[in-house]
Design a protein around this motif. Structure first.
Motif, short mmCIF file in Angstrom:
data_model
loop_
_atom_site.label_atom_id
_atom_site.label_comp_id
_atom_site.label_asym_id
_atom_site.label_seq_id
_atom_site.Cartn_x
_atom_site.Cartn_y
_atom_site.Cartn_z
N ILE A 78 8.33 29.15 63.86
CA ILE A 78 8.80 30.53 64.03
C ILE A 78 7.59 31.27 64.81
N LEU A 79 6.61 31.23 64.46
CA LEU A 79 5.29 31.76 64.96
C LEU A 79 4.98 31.39 66.55
N ARG A 80 5.23 29.88 66.81
CA ARG A 80 5.07 29.50 68.07
C ARG A 80 6.10 30.02 68.92
N ALA A 81 7.44 30.03 68.40
CA ALA A 81 8.48 30.28 69.22
C ALA A 81 8.44 31.92 69.62
N LEU A 82 7.62 32.59 68.90
CA LEU A 82 7.37 34.20 69.08
C LEU A 82 6.56 34.65 70.16
N GLU A 83 5.73 33.67 70.56
CA GLU A 83 4.59 33.76 71.35
C GLU A 83 4.91 34.52 72.77
N SER A 84 6.29 34.14 73.28
CA SER A 84 6.75 34.67 74.52
C SER A 84 7.57 35.72 74.34
N THR A 85 7.71 36.37 73.24
CA THR A 85 8.50 37.60 72.85
C THR A 85 7.63 38.91 72.65
N PRO A 86 8.18 39.98 72.73
CA PRO A 86 7.58 41.12 72.47
C PRO A 86 7.04 41.43 71.13
N VAL A 87 7.44 40.31 70.04
CA VAL A 87 7.19 40.68 68.65
C VAL A 87 5.53 40.32 68.56
N ARG A 88 5.01 41.17 67.62
CA ARG A 88 3.58 41.18 67.80
C ARG A 88 3.24 40.18 66.70
N ALA A 89 3.46 38.92 66.67
CA ALA A 89 3.00 38.10 65.59
C ALA A 89 1.93 37.23 65.97
N PRO A 90 1.08 36.96 64.96
CA PRO A 90 -0.21 36.01 65.33
C PRO A 90 0.27 34.89 65.93
N ARG A 91 -0.55 34.16 66.77
CA ARG A 91 -0.20 32.81 67.45
C ARG A 91 -0.56 31.96 66.57
N ALA A 92 0.08 31.07 66.04
CA ALA A 92 -0.27 29.57 65.32
C ALA A 92 -1.07 28.62 66.03
N TYR A 93 -2.26 28.29 65.66
CA TYR A 93 -2.98 27.20 66.33
C TYR A 93 -2.93 25.82 65.69
N TRP A 94 -3.09 25.50 64.60
CA TRP A 94 -3.10 24.22 64.05
C TRP A 94 -2.35 24.31 62.58
N ILE A 95 -1.97 23.13 62.13
CA ILE A 95 -1.34 22.95 60.97
C ILE A 95 -2.11 21.61 60.29
N GLU A 96 -2.49 21.70 59.10
CA GLU A 96 -2.93 20.65 58.31
C GLU A 96 -1.82 20.36 57.22
N PRO A 97 -0.74 19.28 57.28
CA PRO A 97 0.40 19.27 56.50
C PRO A 97 0.04 18.28 55.21
N SER A 98 -1.15 17.69 55.13
CA SER A 98 -1.25 16.57 54.18
C SER A 98 -2.06 17.08 53.01
N GLY A 99 -2.78 18.24 53.07
CA GLY A 99 -3.29 18.63 51.75
C GLY A 99 -4.76 18.04 51.64
N HIS A 100 -5.21 17.01 52.54
CA HIS A 100 -6.41 16.50 52.23
C HIS A 100 -7.91 16.86 52.53
N VAL A 101 -7.55 17.80 53.31
CA VAL A 101 -8.77 18.83 53.69
C VAL A 101 -9.22 19.69 52.77
N LEU A 102 -8.37 20.66 52.27
CA LEU A 102 -8.67 21.67 51.46
C LEU A 102 -7.96 21.47 50.15
N GLY A 103 -7.13 20.42 49.74
CA GLY A 103 -6.38 20.20 48.59
C GLY A 103 -5.00 20.93 48.78
#
Length: 360
Positions: A78-103
């Motif tokens: 959703i955040l990435r889809a909103l980048e081109s819209t007037p909605v002032r949502a933060p841009r999402a950079y990266w996702i870590e989906p495994s849980g291995h880095v921070l638990g």
């Protein structure tokens, strides 16, 4: 947990050519009751020179959480889809989906500037009626921007069948109540039945909805919204549900929208209608739906606290609002009979246990 030590090598992999990645200024955001939010500064070097980026991490709460199922990828999409819209949502950079880095799983997004007014109104704002009124208008304009997103062009229309949104909301929150209840809940059960009995004709409008459109999810620079946060419950659905939710919370003490200088609830709705071209209807029913949803979430929080999934005393304290919210929602539907709340509060011995632990 040594977050800096674990995070830096992962960021190095996410940023091509990055060297000497550093994590500085790590801080936790204390507001909010769902995902954990960390604020930090990323610094690195590459062939183009030195770089510095202020970012925020959203970390999945330990399971079971307050808003299960908790889908980080959904939020990032959703955040990435909103980048081109007037909605002032933060841009999402990266996702870590495994849980291995921070638990636990997390994603990284840009840190937008601004102040969130979640727990009271500071004196400098309370004494500035012009600013308060403009903040209300700016918040409504961002809510209208959300409801005006072209879901086809942003490829958001496929994330949910928005035509069943309201029916699905009643089903979902009823199921959550049944999952955690410790006994009969006459008032909440009557409210669930009344919402079904009085459910209005399906709204013709299907848009992106935020799902948690409270003042505390908007950040401000001066009088203008600088960011819209907390997209956990965002999906495709009926925008009148967002309006009803915002209406319910508009006059609650502690929010700047409840101050005398703020727009009235009716002024809020009129402004939103002009911006979106959408006509509201069945407003009391949608406010009742919002009360039901909020009461259900608070009941889940109480369950997490009472069953030692969380030692956050706020989860226990928030259950005090369940019965007032339920009574108000029933009143919106024309039901003023006195109904017992049932066991909605945590056990007193559990509250004492946590309070004693905190006072040691």
């Amino acid at each position: 947990m040594d977050i800096e030590r674990r995070l830096a090598p992962w960021v190095s992999k996410m940023v091509p050519g990055a060297r000497n990645v550093r994590i500085d200024g790590l801080d936790r955001v204390e507001m909010g009751h769902s995902a954990e939010t960390l604020l930090l500064t990323l610094s690195w070097e590459d062939g183009a020179g030195d770089h510095r980026e202020e970012v925020a991490l959203r970390i999945r709460p330990p399971a079971p959480g307050l808003l299960e199922p908790y889908d980080l990828q959904h939020q990032v999409d959703i955040l990435r889809a909103l980048e081109s819209t007037p909605v002032r949502a933060p841009r999402a950079y990266w996702i870590e989906p495994s849980g291995h880095v921070l638990g636990r799983e997390f994603y990284v997004m840009e840190r937008l500037p601004g102040t969130v007014y979640e727990r009271g109104v500071p004196e400098e704002l309370a004494t500035d009626p012009v600013r308060i009124r403009r903040m209300c208008e700016s918040m409504i304009e961002q809510l209208a921007a959300i409801h005006s997103v072209d879901t086809g062009a942003t490829q958001l229309e496929g994330i949910s069948d928005g035509r069943r949104y309201v029916h699905g909301e009643i089903d979902h929150w009823t199921s959550e109540i049944q999952r955690v209840q410790r006994g009969p809940l006459p008032a909440l059960e009557r409210l669930a039945a009344a919402l079904r009995e009085q459910q209005p004709q399906k709204s013709p409008w299907v848009t992106l909805v935020h799902g948690d459109a409270k003042p505390g999810n908007f950040a401000f620079e001066g009088s203008e919204v600088s960011a819209v946060f907390d997209w956990e419950m965002a999906t495709i659905g009926d925008p009148l549900a967002d309006v009803g939710y915002a209406e319910m919370l508009w006059v609650m003490p502690g929010y700047f929208t409840s101050r005398p200088a703020a727009l009235t609830v009716d002024e809020f709705v009129i402004h939103w209608e002009k911006l979106t071209g959408i006509q509201t209807s069945s407003r009391p029913w949608y406010r009742a739906l919002a009360g039901f949803k909020t009461a259900a979430i608070l009941l889940v929080g109480g369950f997490l606290f009472d069953n030692r999934h969380s030692d956050d005393l706020r989860f226990g304290q928030m259950t005090n609002a369940i019965h007032p919210l339920t009574r108000q929602a029933l009143h919106e539907l024309g039901i003023d009979e006195e109904l017992e709340p049932g066991p909605v509060l945590p056990r007193p011995e559990r509250v004492r246990e946590v309070e004693m632990a905190q006072n040691r």
